[in-house]
Design a protein around this motif. Structure first.
Motif, PDB file in Angstrom:
ATOM      1  N   GLN A 164      98.390 -15.641  63.049  1.00 39.33           N
ATOM      2  CA  GLN A 164      99.413 -15.454  62.363  1.00 39.33           C
ATOM      3  C   GLN A 164     100.393 -15.876  61.608  1.00 39.33           C
ATOM      4  OE1 GLN A 164     100.876 -11.876  61.804  1.00 39.33           O
ATOM      5  NE2 GLN A 164      99.080 -11.601  62.838  1.00 39.33           N
ATOM      6  N   SER A 199      99.593  -9.097  59.119  1.00 38.65           N
ATOM      7  CA  SER A 199     101.029  -9.527  60.381  1.00 38.65           C
ATOM      8  C   SER A 199     101.355  -8.650  61.221  1.00 38.65           C
ATOM      9  CB  SER A 199     101.702  -9.798  59.883  1.00 38.65           C
ATOM     10  OG  SER A 199     103.554  -9.858  60.022  1.00 38.65           O
ATOM     11  N   ASN A 200     101.482  -9.011  62.480  1.00 35.83           N
ATOM     12  CA  ASN A 200     102.765  -8.630  63.542  1.00 35.83           C
ATOM     13  C   ASN A 200     104.001  -8.657  62.807  1.00 35.83           C
ATOM     14  OD1 ASN A 200     104.181 -11.523  63.455  1.00 35.83           O
ATOM     15  ND2 ASN A 200     102.900 -12.030  65.378  1.00 35.83           N
ATOM     16  N   THR A 201     105.085  -7.988  63.774  1.00 34.00           N
ATOM     17  CA  THR A 201     106.290  -7.615  63.366  1.00 34.00           C
ATOM     18  C   THR A 201     107.281  -9.127  63.344  1.00 34.00           C
ATOM     19  OG1 THR A 201     106.761  -7.014  65.439  1.00 34.00           O
ATOM     20  CG2 THR A 201     106.284  -5.340  64.218  1.00 34.00           C
ATOM     21  N   GLN A 202     107.094  -9.639  64.056  1.00 41.37           N
ATOM     22  CA  GLN A 202     107.280 -10.731  64.663  1.00 41.37           C
ATOM     23  C   GLN A 202     107.397 -11.595  63.025  1.00 41.37           C
ATOM     24  OE1 GLN A 202     106.483 -13.780  67.094  1.00 41.37           O
ATOM     25  NE2 GLN A 202     107.853 -15.285  66.206  1.00 41.37           N
ATOM     26  N   ASN A 203     106.370 -11.812  61.866  1.00 42.57           N
ATOM     27  CA  ASN A 203     106.037 -12.425  60.562  1.00 42.57           C
ATOM     28  C   ASN A 203     106.292 -11.628  59.458  1.00 42.57           C
ATOM     29  OD1 ASN A 203     105.172 -15.151  62.111  1.00 42.57           O
ATOM     30  ND2 ASN A 203     103.499 -14.348  62.027  1.00 42.57           N
ATOM     31  N   GLN A 236     110.523  -1.789  60.914  1.00 43.58           N
ATOM     32  CA  GLN A 236     111.841  -3.145  61.672  1.00 43.58           C
ATOM     33  C   GLN A 236     113.323  -2.548  60.250  1.00 43.58           C
ATOM     34  OE1 GLN A 236     110.058  -6.481  62.134  1.00 43.58           O
ATOM     35  NE2 GLN A 236     111.316  -7.940  63.484  1.00 43.58           N
TER      36      GLN A 236
END
Length: 255
Positions: A164, A199-203, A236
């Motif tokens: 990530q 990507s994950n939700t954080q990035n 998101q």
């Protein structure tokens, strides 16, 4: 150390392979806190490396800041070592770290060697080091030199599963390349969307911001991608404002 290091440097030239090996290990440890002292022997160290004492490669990042010019004169033979199977991963990482340091000091010396680094984008253990070279060049205003790296980055993205952290770094590099011209922007946006997919939700907010930055420079580049950008932003809620800004930019261009 002022006595021991000169003796160790002389020992590197002896015919006893075991002594050379142990001396090289000693110098690798000594370099951690004695780079300035070792830098006086940069030419001897480089010569030993080129002649086959590859374990000494590990001292280069500590020695380079203290005595740069000998390295600048020998970059080609040093970077040719990257293709050798005799070097282990840590030694290749030291060479890539050296390349990043040179890029921060004299970026134009590194640009001719970019092709030699492409292969290392494909490995999860070396990809970060190559991306740092790219970031160094970007920081020195050499973004256009990276245009030909867009395809190798894309290949690495599809061949492997980048971390990530590497995904966000790739996005920054691709975003800068995309802002060099309208044609590159149209190539960069699909790549940034592909990064969003991985990507994950954080990035994800970071990646959408890169898309927005390209859209600010070349709004037409996002016109055919609004629907999928919207889908990402809806995952998101806090990202939806980014989508609205991107959509507004594309509408301005249409007008």
């Amino acid at each position: 150390m002022t006595v021991a290091i000169p003796v160790a440097i002389k020992a590197l030239s002896c015919a006893n392979h075991e002594l050379v090996r142990s001396t090289s290990s000693y110098l690798s440890l000594a370099a951690i806190h004695n780079g300035k002292l070792l830098a006086q022997y940069a030419i001897q160290i480089i010569s030993n490396i080129i002649n086959g004492n590859y374990s000494l490669v590990r001292v280069l990042p500590q020695v380079y800041p203290e005595n740069r010019e000998p390295f600048h004169a020998h970059l080609s033979p040093l970077f040719r070592l990257l293709s050798l199977s005799a070097l282990d991963t840590s030694e290749k990482l030291s060479l890539l770290q050296l390349a990043s340091m040179v890029a921060n000091y004299k970026p134009d010396l590194i640009i001719p060697h970019l092709l030699e680094f492409e292969e290392f984008l494909k490995s999860s253990t070396t990809c970060t080091a190559v991306l740092h070279i790219y970031l160094s060049l970007i920081s020195k205003g050499r973004v256009e030199a990276l245009i030909n790296q867009l395809l190798p980055i894309k290949r690495a993205l599809r061949k492997n599963a980048p971390s990530q952290n590497n995904l966000t770094t790739m996005a920054k590099v691709i975003g800068h390349i995309g802002k060099t011209g309208s044609d590159m922007a149209c190539l960069a946006i699909p790549d940034l969307i592909e990064l969003c997919n991985k990507s994950n939700t954080q990035n994800l907010p970071v990646l959408l911001k890169e898309i927005e930055s390209v859209a600010e420079a070349f709004p037409q580049s996002v016109q055919h991608h609004l629907e999928i950008i919207k889908e990402f932003s809806e995952k998101q809620g806090t990202n939806y404002s980014v989508y609205k800004r991107i959509r507004a930019l594309s509408m301005i261009q249409a007008l």
